[in-house]
Design an enzyme around this catalytic site. Structure first.
Site, PDB file in Angstrom:
ATOM      1  N   LYS A   1       0.836  -1.197   0.000  1.00 36.62           N
ATOM      2  CA  LYS A   1       0.000   0.000   0.000  1.00 36.62           C
ATOM      3  C   LYS A   1       0.874   1.252   0.000  1.00 36.62           C
ATOM      4  O   LYS A   1       0.675   2.163  -0.786  1.00 36.62           O
ATOM      5  CB  LYS A   1      -0.926  -0.024   1.223  1.00 36.62           C
ATOM      6  CG  LYS A   1      -1.802   1.201   1.320  1.00 36.62           C
ATOM      7  CD  LYS A   1      -2.752   1.131   2.500  1.00 36.62           C
ATOM      8  CE  LYS A   1      -3.449   2.474   2.666  1.00 36.62           C
ATOM      9  NZ  LYS A   1      -4.376   2.504   3.795  1.00 36.62           N
TER      10      LYS A   1
ATOM     11  N   GLU B   1      10.394  -4.645   4.654  1.00 45.84           N
ATOM     12  CA  GLU B   1      10.490  -6.044   4.204  1.00 45.84           C
ATOM     13  C   GLU B   1      10.255  -6.135   2.694  1.00 45.84           C
ATOM     14  O   GLU B   1      11.005  -6.773   1.957  1.00 45.84           O
ATOM     15  CB  GLU B   1       9.443  -6.913   4.912  1.00 45.84           C
ATOM     16  CG  GLU B   1       9.693  -7.152   6.386  1.00 45.84           C
ATOM     17  CD  GLU B   1       9.039  -6.110   7.279  1.00 45.84           C
ATOM     18  OE1 GLU B   1       8.739  -4.992   6.790  1.00 45.84           O
ATOM     19  OE2 GLU B   1       8.845  -6.406   8.480  1.00 45.84           O
TER      20      GLU B   1
ATOM     21  N   GLY C   1      -4.851  -1.680   5.017  1.00 45.85           N
ATOM     22  CA  GLY C   1      -4.036  -2.797   4.533  1.00 45.85           C
ATOM     23  C   GLY C   1      -4.690  -4.145   4.775  1.00 45.85           C
ATOM     24  O   GLY C   1      -4.741  -5.003   3.894  1.00 45.85           O
ATOM     25  N   ARG C   2      -5.246  -4.348   5.972  1.00 47.16           N
ATOM     26  CA  ARG C   2      -5.830  -5.660   6.292  1.00 47.16           C
ATOM     27  C   ARG C   2      -7.222  -5.833   5.694  1.00 47.16           C
ATOM     28  O   ARG C   2      -7.855  -6.871   5.881  1.00 47.16           O
ATOM     29  CB  ARG C   2      -5.826  -5.888   7.803  1.00 47.16           C
ATOM     30  CG  ARG C   2      -6.462  -4.782   8.617  1.00 47.16           C
ATOM     31  CD  ARG C   2      -6.148  -4.924  10.099  1.00 47.16           C
ATOM     32  NE  ARG C   2      -6.598  -3.768  10.874  1.00 47.16           N
ATOM     33  CZ  ARG C   2      -5.917  -2.640  11.039  1.00 47.16           C
ATOM     34  NH1 ARG C   2      -4.743  -2.489  10.448  1.00 47.16           N
ATOM     35  NH2 ARG C   2      -6.386  -1.650  11.774  1.00 47.16           N
TER      36      ARG C   2
ATOM     37  N   GLU D   1      -4.822  -6.657  14.787  1.00 45.87           N
ATOM     38  CA  GLU D   1      -4.307  -5.340  14.378  1.00 45.87           C
ATOM     39  C   GLU D   1      -5.434  -4.298  14.429  1.00 45.87           C
ATOM     40  O   GLU D   1      -5.184  -3.115  14.627  1.00 45.87           O
ATOM     41  CB  GLU D   1      -3.692  -5.409  12.972  1.00 45.87           C
ATOM     42  CG  GLU D   1      -2.660  -4.321  12.715  1.00 45.87           C
ATOM     43  CD  GLU D   1      -1.915  -4.464  11.385  1.00 45.87           C
ATOM     44  OE1 GLU D   1      -2.537  -4.213  10.340  1.00 45.87           O
ATOM     45  OE2 GLU D   1      -0.730  -4.803  11.389  1.00 45.87           O
TER      46      GLU D   1
ATOM     47  N   HIS E   1      -4.856 -33.328  17.388  1.00 43.95           N
ATOM     48  CA  HIS E   1      -3.713 -34.138  17.819  1.00 43.95           C
ATOM     49  C   HIS E   1      -2.581 -33.258  18.327  1.00 43.95           C
ATOM     50  O   HIS E   1      -1.431 -33.678  18.376  1.00 43.95           O
ATOM     51  CB  HIS E   1      -3.250 -35.029  16.663  1.00 43.95           C
ATOM     52  CG  HIS E   1      -4.337 -35.963  16.237  1.00 43.95           C
ATOM     53  ND1 HIS E   1      -4.535 -37.198  16.825  1.00 43.95           N
ATOM     54  CD2 HIS E   1      -5.342 -35.813  15.344  1.00 43.95           C
ATOM     55  CE1 HIS E   1      -5.591 -37.775  16.274  1.00 43.95           C
ATOM     56  NE2 HIS E   1      -6.106 -36.957  15.384  1.00 43.95           N
TER      57      HIS E   1
ATOM     58  N   LYS F   1       9.500  -0.726  14.379  1.00 48.58           N
ATOM     59  CA  LYS F   1      10.110  -0.345  13.094  1.00 48.58           C
ATOM     60  C   LYS F   1      11.193   0.706  13.324  1.00 48.58           C
ATOM     61  O   LYS F   1      12.281   0.635  12.752  1.00 48.58           O
ATOM     62  CB  LYS F   1       9.051   0.266  12.160  1.00 48.58           C
ATOM     63  CG  LYS F   1       8.040  -0.700  11.587  1.00 48.58           C
ATOM     64  CD  LYS F   1       7.156   0.041  10.578  1.00 48.58           C
ATOM     65  CE  LYS F   1       5.920  -0.736  10.190  1.00 48.58           C
ATOM     66  NZ  LYS F   1       4.966   0.025   9.402  1.00 48.58           N
TER      67      LYS F   1
HETATM   68  O1  F6P Z   1       2.132  -4.270   9.934  1.00 47.32           O
HETATM   69  C1  F6P Z   1       1.797  -2.969   9.656  1.00 47.32           C
HETATM   70  C2  F6P Z   1       1.270  -2.775   8.272  1.00 47.32           C
HETATM   71  O2  F6P Z   1       1.149  -1.411   8.072  1.00 47.32           O
HETATM   72  C3  F6P Z   1      -0.043  -3.489   7.998  1.00 47.32           C
HETATM   73  O3  F6P Z   1      -1.139  -2.805   8.472  1.00 47.32           O
HETATM   74  C4  F6P Z   1       0.004  -3.628   6.524  1.00 47.32           C
HETATM   75  O4  F6P Z   1      -0.931  -4.549   6.053  1.00 47.32           O
HETATM   76  C5  F6P Z   1       1.432  -4.052   6.327  1.00 47.32           C
HETATM   77  O5  F6P Z   1       2.157  -3.296   7.277  1.00 47.32           O
HETATM   78  C6  F6P Z   1       1.992  -3.857   4.955  1.00 47.32           C
HETATM   79  O6  F6P Z   1       1.949  -2.526   4.555  1.00 47.32           O
HETATM   80  P1  F6P Z   1       2.150  -2.106   3.045  1.00 47.32           P
HETATM   81  O7  F6P Z   1       1.080  -2.726   2.226  1.00 47.32           O
HETATM   82  O8  F6P Z   1       2.100  -0.614   3.020  1.00 47.32           O
HETATM   83  O9  F6P Z   1       3.507  -2.613   2.596  1.00 47.32           O
END
Ligand code: F6P
Length: 522
Positions: A208, A214, A265-266, A351, A382, A491
């Site tokens: 987003k 990452e 995002g979620r 979240e 199990h 972060k």
């Molecule tokens: O973990 C925090 C967060 O902002 C989530 O809410 C989101 O889904 C994720 O990181 C990834 O964010 P982006 O889509 O901006 O890379």
């Protein structure tokens, strides 16, 4: 929009009294004996989902008080505010409008209080992007030179598409291999790359913000690998799914599919972030997925509270968390294709509702989000079901079962269904044994969600149901379910620590972090 925090309503006190008088000692087995209609009273149909709530520690009087709580807290007004595009994510000054992503193109929008011209403008943007993304998905599906599609994203830009692609495996007609890389741990990407060829791979960079460390790290490594393999055409082999098109362009990506800051995002798998799903099941399948979610949206928006499934589930969640004090909920999907649903729901609920202050920033005097966890059945039986049956904590279990099997192996499906029924039955029924070790207390609550078939539409409805139940509990608790400030501190600290791993500078660090850092540099 009038919102009253749950503990400031008259119903809250009435519920406390009801809990002390009868709720605490409530026995589901006795309730079934006393009421022949209990199953009918506490089960219901919603679009694509049949729900049996009858094995929960709840009776008609308690549910009536919980419905009062919803009315007095202004849940309906809050819900209508979401549909109308009010900026209910007030800490970020954003609308919460993922429902608009699922609204059919030509359907008139009848959201109470919505400004028609604004909705129409947003609808036009949504459908133009959806059409473009689905056209791209179909082109890619038809492109025999491409064998592998790698989605690079994390959190909401990974969990939803990954969960849905697995869940809809029976509908995957693409012939492409879909891969998901999320972790900054290079082991994940490094394990995939030797199996890929630059000329037959497409990378989808899903973010987003297009700033998530990452995803940016994995995307840069994927690009470096692509170029090192002799790849030249980034325009053809990379696409970005993002609200930050400028950053994607700066990265060198020209094929972009956008969405908007009003998509959390979620809550984003219904937007361009859903492209891997569309590549897997095709444009028509993706539209069915949206339509299933839309059917649940309409149910949530219009059904009376007492037969509104997301409302009933959200109220039950509050009853369990704030009155019974249950700290977790176990998700037990009895379908191996739903194996990533627990992980998906963890982000969705934890979240959203893992907050300790109300909308005004005031510390809450009651508990909020439970821990969600789980594994598919029968595997969980199990592993940790021992604790569910005989442990000291009561953990409400949410079973998800599917009536129809889409494989032809004889015997398996009846056995699976017998097991899910038996587990729910055993939790409730218990077993008396004077010896102790073989004694099951019973009266352990569970909810049973049943789909006739696992299809794009029913999956869409199931997930929209979960989104809305999270909305309901968050709304009652008076929190903002749509921000996530809690992910920020770690972060920031990681940014400070990373150069210290190279330099060895431990100045200002606590003793533990300094000690571990030194050991990692040895
Ligand atoms: O973990 C925090 C967060 O902002 C989530 O809410 C989101 O889904 C994720 O990181 C990834 O964010 P982006 O889509 O901006 O890379």
């Amino acid at each position: 929009m009038a919102r009253t925090r749950c503990d400031r309503t008259p119903a809250w006190g009435a519920l406390q009294a009801a809990y002390a008088a009868s709720g605490q000692a409530f026995d589901v087995r006795e309730a079934f004996e006393a009421d022949a209609q209990r199953f009918a009273r506490f089960s219901q149909e919603a679009p694509y989902v049949f729900a049996d709530l009858s094995k929960n520690r709840i009776d008609a009087a308690t549910e009536a008080l919980l419905l009062d709580l919803a009315r007095q807290s202004g849940v309906q007004e809050h819900r209508d505010g979401m549909f109308a595009g009010q900026k209910i994510n007030h800490t970020e000054q954003r609308e919460v409008w993922h429902v608009l992503l699922r609204n059919p193109p030509l359907a008139p929008v009848e959201y109470a209080g919505a400004a028609p011209e604004i909705v129409a403008a947003e609808q036009t943007k949504v459908h133009a992007t959806l059409d473009a993304m689905l056209t791209y998905a179909e082109q890619l599906r038809a492109d025999s030179r491409i064998t592998d599609v790698v989605n690079i994203g994390i959190g909401g830009s990974d969990l939803g598409p990954q969960m849905a692609v697995l869940a809809l495996d029976a509908f995957a007609t693409t012939g492409k291999r879909l891969h998901f890389v999320s972790n900054v741990d290079g082991h994940e990407l490094a394990a995939k790359l030797p199996h890929l060829k630059a000329e037959t791979t497409v990378f989808l960079i899903a973010s987003k913000t297009f700033t998530t460390i990452e995803t940016m790290t994995n995307a840069a490594s994927a690009k470096a690998w692509f170029l090192a393999q002799g790849g030249t055409d980034i325009g053809r082999h990379f696409a970005a799914l993002t609200t930050n098109v400028a950053a994607a362009n700066a990265f060198g990506i020209t094929t972009t599919f956008g969405f908007w800051d009003w998509v959390g995002g979620r809550y984003s798998m219904w937007s361009a972030i859903g492209l891997p799903i569309a590549i897997a099941i095709g444009a028509a399948g993706f539209r069915e997925f949206l339509a299933g979610a839309h059917a649940m949206d309409e149910h949530f928006r219009t059904a009376p509270l007492e037969s509104n499934l997301p409302v009933r589930l959200g109220l039950l969640d509050v009853w369990y968390r704030n009155f019974h004090g249950y700290i977790s909920r176990s998700i037990a999907p009895y379908h191996s294709a739903l194996r990533r649903v627990p992980a998906y729901l963890q982000q969705l609920e934890m979240e959203s509702n893992g907050k300790r202050v109300d909308a005004a920033g005031e510390a809450l005097p009651f508990d909020t989000c439970p821990v969600l966890w789980g594994e598919p059945g029968t595997n969980g039986q199990h592993a940790y079901f021992q604790m569910l049956h005989q442990g000291t904590d009561v953990v409400p279990v949410e079973f998800i079962a599917v009536k129809k099997a889409r494989h032809a192996l004889p015997g398996h499906h009846p056995m699976l269904l017998a097991n899910v029924l038996a587990q729910a039955q055993a939790l409730m029924q218990g077993k008396v044994d004077a010896g102790g070790h073989k004694h099951f207390t019973g009266n352990r609550p569970s909810t049973f969600l049943l789909l006739d078939d696992l299809t794009p539409a029913s999956l869409g409805a199931l997930i929209a149901l979960q989104e809305h139940r999270v909305f309901v509990s968050g709304s009652l608790w008076g929190i903002n379910s749509f921000d996530q400030w809690g992910v920020e501190l770690g972060k920031v600290l990681a940014k400070d620590i990373e150069p210290r791993l190279a330099s060895g500078d431990v100045a200002g660090l606590d003793g533990s972090t300094a000690g571990l850092l030194a050991r990692l540099r040895d």
